[in-house]
Design a protein around this motif. Sequence first.
Motif, PDB file in Angstrom:
ATOM      1  N   MET A  46      35.595  51.310  50.405  1.00 39.12           N
ATOM      2  CA  MET A  46      35.101  50.221  49.568  1.00 39.12           C
ATOM      3  C   MET A  46      34.949  48.943  50.387  1.00 39.12           C
ATOM      4  N   ARG A 103      35.385  40.361  34.421  1.00 40.40           N
ATOM      5  CA  ARG A 103      34.626  40.967  35.506  1.00 40.40           C
ATOM      6  C   ARG A 103      35.108  42.378  35.820  1.00 40.40           C
ATOM      7  N   LEU A 128      32.288  34.153  44.638  1.00 45.27           N
ATOM      8  CA  LEU A 128      32.065  33.455  43.370  1.00 45.27           C
ATOM      9  C   LEU A 128      31.268  32.177  43.613  1.00 45.27           C
ATOM     10  N   PHE A 158      28.322  50.769  42.535  1.00 40.98           N
ATOM     11  CA  PHE A 158      27.982  50.740  41.116  1.00 40.98           C
ATOM     12  C   PHE A 158      26.625  50.067  40.957  1.00 40.98           C
ATOM     13  N   VAL A 167      40.095  30.319  40.203  1.00 43.66           N
ATOM     14  CA  VAL A 167      39.799  31.630  39.622  1.00 43.66           C
ATOM     15  C   VAL A 167      40.585  32.746  40.304  1.00 43.66           C
ATOM     16  N   ILE A 188      35.176  60.578  41.470  1.00 39.08           N
ATOM     17  CA  ILE A 188      35.040  59.133  41.667  1.00 39.08           C
ATOM     18  C   ILE A 188      35.297  58.787  43.130  1.00 39.08           C
ATOM     19  N   ILE A 244      39.975  55.485  50.134  1.00 35.90           N
ATOM     20  CA  ILE A 244      39.056  54.890  49.159  1.00 35.90           C
ATOM     21  C   ILE A 244      38.935  53.392  49.395  1.00 35.90           C
ATOM     22  N   LEU A 245      40.087  52.734  49.608  1.00 37.76           N
ATOM     23  CA  LEU A 245      40.063  51.280  49.831  1.00 37.76           C
ATOM     24  C   LEU A 245      39.256  50.938  51.078  1.00 37.76           C
ATOM     25  N   ASP A 282      33.625  33.471  34.646  1.00 37.63           N
ATOM     26  CA  ASP A 282      34.338  33.025  35.840  1.00 37.63           C
ATOM     27  C   ASP A 282      33.552  31.971  36.611  1.00 37.63           C
ATOM     28  N   VAL A 301      32.607  57.001  45.766  1.00 40.51           N
ATOM     29  CA  VAL A 301      32.939  55.724  46.397  1.00 40.51           C
ATOM     30  C   VAL A 301      32.995  55.873  47.918  1.00 40.51           C
ATOM     31  N   VAL A 332      40.540  38.911  47.000  1.00 43.91           N
ATOM     32  CA  VAL A 332      40.198  38.583  48.386  1.00 43.91           C
ATOM     33  C   VAL A 332      39.248  39.633  48.958  1.00 43.91           C
ATOM     34  N   GLY A 333      39.507  40.912  48.624  1.00 43.28           N
ATOM     35  CA  GLY A 333      38.624  41.964  49.119  1.00 43.28           C
ATOM     36  C   GLY A 333      37.294  41.995  48.386  1.00 43.28           C
ATOM     37  N   ARG A 334      37.194  41.306  47.253  1.00 42.37           N
ATOM     38  CA  ARG A 334      36.005  41.297  46.402  1.00 42.37           C
ATOM     39  C   ARG A 334      35.561  42.727  46.096  1.00 42.37           C
ATOM     40  N   LEU A 335      36.510  43.536  45.626  1.00 42.10           N
ATOM     41  CA  LEU A 335      36.220  44.934  45.323  1.00 42.10           C
ATOM     42  C   LEU A 335      36.287  45.164  43.822  1.00 42.10           C
ATOM     43  N   GLN A 336      35.648  46.237  43.375  1.00 42.25           N
ATOM     44  CA  GLN A 336      35.666  46.589  41.953  1.00 42.25           C
ATOM     45  C   GLN A 336      37.089  46.915  41.505  1.00 42.25           C
ATOM     46  N   LEU A 355      43.718  42.575  46.594  1.00 44.19           N
ATOM     47  CA  LEU A 355      42.633  43.465  47.015  1.00 44.19           C
ATOM     48  C   LEU A 355      41.380  43.210  46.189  1.00 44.19           C
ATOM     49  N   GLY A 401      31.563  48.177  49.251  1.00 47.43           N
ATOM     50  CA  GLY A 401      31.527  47.767  47.845  1.00 47.43           C
ATOM     51  C   GLY A 401      31.820  46.304  47.599  1.00 47.43           C
ATOM     52  N   ARG A 402      31.768  45.463  48.640  1.00 48.50           N
ATOM     53  CA  ARG A 402      32.190  44.088  48.411  1.00 48.50           C
ATOM     54  C   ARG A 402      31.147  43.338  47.592  1.00 48.50           C
ATOM     55  N   GLU A 403      31.655  42.513  46.697  1.00 51.87           N
ATOM     56  CA  GLU A 403      30.756  41.742  45.853  1.00 51.87           C
ATOM     57  C   GLU A 403      30.522  40.360  46.461  1.00 51.87           C
ATOM     58  N   PHE A 435      35.006  28.438  37.529  1.00 53.55           N
ATOM     59  CA  PHE A 435      35.039  28.032  38.940  1.00 53.55           C
ATOM     60  C   PHE A 435      34.466  26.629  39.107  1.00 53.55           C
ATOM     61  N   ILE A 464      38.264  48.651  39.099  1.00 49.97           N
ATOM     62  CA  ILE A 464      38.533  50.033  38.696  1.00 49.97           C
ATOM     63  C   ILE A 464      38.758  50.914  39.921  1.00 49.97           C
ATOM     64  N   VAL A 465      38.033  50.647  41.003  1.00 48.27           N
ATOM     65  CA  VAL A 465      38.196  51.461  42.204  1.00 48.27           C
ATOM     66  C   VAL A 465      39.483  51.085  42.931  1.00 48.27           C
ATOM     67  N   VAL A 466      39.756  49.789  43.019  1.00 55.25           N
ATOM     68  CA  VAL A 466      40.987  49.352  43.672  1.00 55.25           C
ATOM     69  C   VAL A 466      42.196  49.939  42.960  1.00 55.25           C
TER      70      VAL A 466
END
Lengths: 350, 326
Positions: A337, B72, A346, A292, B214, A282, A333-334, B204, A286, B125-129, B122, A341-343, B208, B131-133
Motif C-alpha cells: 500500500m 473518510r 489534505l 480503490f 485533522v 483483498i 500488505i502495508l 475534513d 492490494v 501519516v501514511g495516507r493509506l485507506q 499509518l 495506495g497513498r492518497e 482543515f 480499511i486496508v491498514v
Amino acid sequence: MMTTQQGSLDTAAPLAPDITAPAPPEGLSAAQRLLSLQRRFPLVQLLLTVAVLGWGAAAMPGFLDPTSLRSVLVLCALTGLASIGQTLVVLIRGIDLSLAGFIVAGAVTVTQFGDVPGVPLPVMLVLAVVCGGATGGLVGYLCHRFAIHPIIVTLAAGSIAVGVTAVLSGGGTGAGAPGWVVRLSAPMSSTFGLPVPPVVVIWGLAVVAVSVLLHRTRSGRRLLATGASPVAAELAHISTRKVWVTVYAVSAALAILAGVVLAGFAGNVDNRLGNPYLFQSIAAVVLGGTAFGGPGSYTRTTVGVLLLTTVSTVLVGLGFQEADQQILNGVVILAAMALYGRERRLRDQV
Amino acid sequence: MSAVDQRAPAIRRSPGAHFTRHTCLFALALATALLIANLALQPRFGVTAQLAAVAPLGIAAMASVPSIMSGRGGIDLSVSPLMTLSGLLYATRLQPGGLGGYVALPLLMLVGAVVGTVTGLLVVVGRLQPIVVSLAMFFVLTGLDLKLSPSPTTISGSWMAGFAGSMGPVPGGLVALAVPAALWLLVSRLTTYGSLLRSVGGNDVTAFTSGVPVGAVRVLAYALGGAMAAVGGLVLIGLASTAEAGTSGSYTLIAIAAVALGGLPLQGGAGGIANALAGAAAIYLLQSLLGVLQVSQTWLQVIYGALLVGAVLFGAIAAREVKKGR
C-alpha cells in the motif's frame, strides 16, 4: 519490500548512461523509467516472487520439483479464482465481503445437492449461479440507489447466502464432492494431456478473459470509467448503476463457481470455508497494486496472488508457524500500500 | 439560515426526520421489542448474566465507533484481535509478572491505545485507506496473538471473574460496559474533542481550513478505539476463564454489523456510542430470542442479514425524506 526495490534500482543504475545518452534533454533517468514501469506493472512484486522461489529452492531441496510446483500452482489458482470478483469490485470503488458467503453457498450446492431426485447436478449449479448472481445484483442496486456503504450490504448478503443454503440443505455436511469436482483441483491430474490440473488451466484462461474484457471491450471501459470518476462517467452517458449491478452480480456468480472448485479441494465443507479466501482476495488485490477506483487490472492481482502464495508456501516449508505468516501478511500488505495506495495530502485537496 | 431554523420544528415532527436525528432509535425500538419478547418467553432471564454476555460485543462495537466517526472511510477491523491481544497479555505476561490486580486494566488500556495510535499513524501519516491498514493490523495482531499463546491459557481466581457475575451490588457486565463508555464520554464531552471529531468526520477539508488539527484528531480516534477494545479482552477472560488466540477474529464482522444496525453513519461525522450499544443489544437479544424459540443457527444468519439490510435501508430512506423536506 522497500529495500528490494531500492536494490533493483541500484543494479540498474550503471545502465543509465546507455539508455539516456542519445537524448539527454527529454530522456528520463533509468530510475524514473523503472518507477513509471512499476506504476503500470507490479515489477517489484514479480521480482520478489522469483526471489522467494529461489530462496525456497535453495533452502529446501526438491522445492522446484514438478510435483510441488503443481501444488503451489493449484493453491495460486484457487486464490486467483476467488479474487476475480474482488478485483472488479475494488475497481469501481467498492468492496465485497459477501465472497466468503457465496463461496460456502457454491461449495454446499455441489456437496449437498448432488443427489436431488429429478434435478441433475449441472442444472442445480446453473440455478445456484443464477440465484447468486441475482442476489449480487440486488446488492449492487441497493448500494448504488441508496448510497449505502457496500461493506454492510455485502456483509449481510454473505450471511444470507450462507443461511439460505444451510436451510435448504438441512445443515448437513455429510456427502463429499463428486469425483469430477475433486479431479479439477487434484495436483496430480492432467488436462487434455497437459501436465497441470484443470483448475490451473481454467485460471490461466480466466486471466486472459478478464484482462481482455477489462481493457479491450466497451463494458470494461465503462467499468474502469465508473471507478475512476462516477460523476464523469455519468456525464459520459454511462449508467453507473448498471455497472454496479453487473459487477456485483458477476462477483457473486464467480464466487459461487470458486466455491464449487474449493469444495473439491478442501474435502469437507463448513461455514468458515470462505473466510480465508475473503481476506486473501483483498490482500492479493492490494498487493498487486490495484487501488480503490483504479488504476488496476486482474493481471496485477494475479501477480499479487503468486507472491502471496509462494511466500506462504515457502514459510510453511521452512517450518514457520502460522503466527509468523499472519504477521508477514500484514506487513506485506502495508508495504504494498505504501508503494501505491497513498492518497493526496489534505492540504492539496482544499 | 434563519429561515431554515424556523422551519426546523416542522421537519422534526415528521417521523423520518426523528429517526434521522436520533439514528439509534430504530435499533433501540427493535431492542426494546426483543427484550419484551425475551422476558415473556424466558422466565429466568437474569439481568446480570445477560449483561455479562452482551458486554464483549458491546465493547467491540463501541471501540469501532471513534474510527468510523473520523470519516473518510475510517474503520477499524483490528478491534477484535486487539481485544484478544489484551486478554493474552494479561494471561501470559501481566499475571505471571505480578501485575494481575486492578492495575492491569489501565496498563492494558495504555497498550491498546498504543496499538490504536500505530493504526492511526499509518492511516494519517501514511495516507493509506483505513480499511486496508486495519486489515493489515488484523493480520499482524492475529499473528501476535498466536505467538503469545498457541494454546488456550486457563486463568482462575482473578478479579475478572466479577465481570461474569457482579462487582459489589452492580452487575459485572454493566461495569465492563461502563469503563470504555466513561473513557469515551470523558474525552469527547469534557473536552472539545467530540465536536472536533464530528467536524473532521463531516468534512475534513473544511475542518482543515478552519484550523482543526485533522491528523491528530484522527490518530486520537484510533487510539481511543484501541483503549476501549483492550477492556474487552479482560471481559472475555472473565466470561470464559481462559484466554485463547482463537477469538482473534470472532468480533470483527459482528461489531461492524452492530454499529451499522445501531444506525451509525459509516461516512462519519455523526452518532456516538449510543448507536453501538443499541445495535449490540439488538443483535444479542435477537440471538437469545431465536435460541429460546429453538430456531436453528442457520436461520439466524438469514434473519440477521435481512435485519442489517433493513436497518441501513431504513436509515438511508429516512435521510432522503429529510433532504426532500428541505
